[in-house]
Write a protein that holds these residues in place. Structure first.
Motif, PDB file in Angstrom:
ATOM      1  N   GLY A  47      -0.427   4.600 -14.736  1.00  0.00           N
ATOM      2  CA  GLY A  47      -1.204   4.016 -14.386  1.00  0.00           C
ATOM      3  C   GLY A  47      -2.011   2.586 -15.457  1.00  0.00           C
ATOM      4  N   TYR A  57      -3.397   1.736  -9.760  1.00  0.00           N
ATOM      5  CA  TYR A  57      -2.478   1.321  -9.567  1.00  0.00           C
ATOM      6  C   TYR A  57      -1.605   2.887 -10.334  1.00  0.00           C
ATOM      7  CZ  TYR A  57       2.451   1.313  -8.352  1.00  0.00           C
ATOM      8  OH  TYR A  57       3.485   1.177  -7.702  1.00  0.00           O
ATOM      9  N   TYR A  58      -0.825   3.702  -9.537  1.00  0.00           N
ATOM     10  CA  TYR A  58      -0.769   4.967 -10.008  1.00  0.00           C
ATOM     11  C   TYR A  58       1.046   5.311  -9.317  1.00  0.00           C
ATOM     12  CZ  TYR A  58      -5.700   6.226 -10.824  1.00  0.00           C
ATOM     13  OH  TYR A  58      -7.118   5.921 -11.277  1.00  0.00           O
ATOM     14  N   ILE A  59       1.634   5.854  -9.969  1.00  0.00           N
ATOM     15  CA  ILE A  59       2.513   6.614  -9.723  1.00  0.00           C
ATOM     16  C   ILE A  59       2.899   7.209  -8.858  1.00  0.00           C
ATOM     17  CG2 ILE A  59       4.179   5.314 -11.772  1.00  0.00           C
ATOM     18  CD1 ILE A  59       4.425   8.041 -13.392  1.00  0.00           C
ATOM     19  N   ASP A  60       3.538   7.260  -8.186  1.00  0.00           N
ATOM     20  CA  ASP A  60       3.634   8.819  -6.641  1.00  0.00           C
ATOM     21  C   ASP A  60       3.571  10.412  -7.513  1.00  0.00           C
ATOM     22  OD1 ASP A  60       5.703   7.235  -4.808  1.00  0.00           O
ATOM     23  OD2 ASP A  60       3.772   6.756  -5.125  1.00  0.00           O
ATOM     24  N   SER A  61       4.365  10.227  -8.256  1.00  0.00           N
ATOM     25  CA  SER A  61       3.565  11.264  -9.303  1.00  0.00           C
ATOM     26  C   SER A  61       2.599  12.008  -9.653  1.00  0.00           C
ATOM     27  CB  SER A  61       5.174  11.816 -10.802  1.00  0.00           C
ATOM     28  OG  SER A  61       4.377  11.207 -11.094  1.00  0.00           O
ATOM     29  N   LYS A  63      -0.575   9.826  -8.511  1.00  0.00           N
ATOM     30  CA  LYS A  63      -0.992   9.518  -7.325  1.00  0.00           C
ATOM     31  C   LYS A  63      -2.227  10.767  -6.504  1.00  0.00           C
ATOM     32  CE  LYS A  63      -0.047   5.987  -4.819  1.00  0.00           C
ATOM     33  NZ  LYS A  63       1.492   5.225  -4.908  1.00  0.00           N
TER      34      LYS A  63
END
Length: 122
Positions: A47, A57-61, A63
């Protein structure tokens, strides 16, 4: 120079907060990112936070579980990690760039901390 700290061993479901302190310079004016490298895997973007801290902002895993914050006054950036999972086990790195925008690639960051190990046991 960036110095990451706060890693350790935690049980699944637990929390840790990583810190990244800058010395010899200022994080003001820099987008700050967190990356991680799990054993045997490539380093991956986790992120980032914008220069004024207004956007993350973060990666889905991660978030909803991880939160990046910063204090330009303290010249530090933080990664709050909740609900940790064994797959979060990795060496975590902070990095800085003056490039604006999303910036998810390693090559876009030019100053790196030494990394701090997070181990999540099941």
């Amino acid at each position: 120079q960036l110095q990451a700290s706060g890693g350790g061993l935690v049980q699944a479901g637990g929390s840790l907060t990583l810190s990244c302190a800058a010395s010899g310079g200022t994080i003001s004016g820099h987008v700050m990112g967190w990356f991680r490298q799990a054993p045997g895997k490539e380093r991956e973007f986790v992120g980032r936070i914008t220069r004024n801290g207004a956007s993350t902002y973060y990666i889905d895993s991660v978030k909803g579980r991880f939160t990046i914050s910063r204090s330009n006054l303290k010249n530090s950036v933080y990664l709050q990690m909740n609900s940790l999972k064994p797959e979060d086990t990795a060496v975590y790195y902070c990095a800085a760039t003056t490039m604006v925008g999303l910036r998810v690639r390693e090559s876009e960051y030019y100053t790196w901390g030494q990394g701090t190990l997070v181990t999540v046991s099941s």
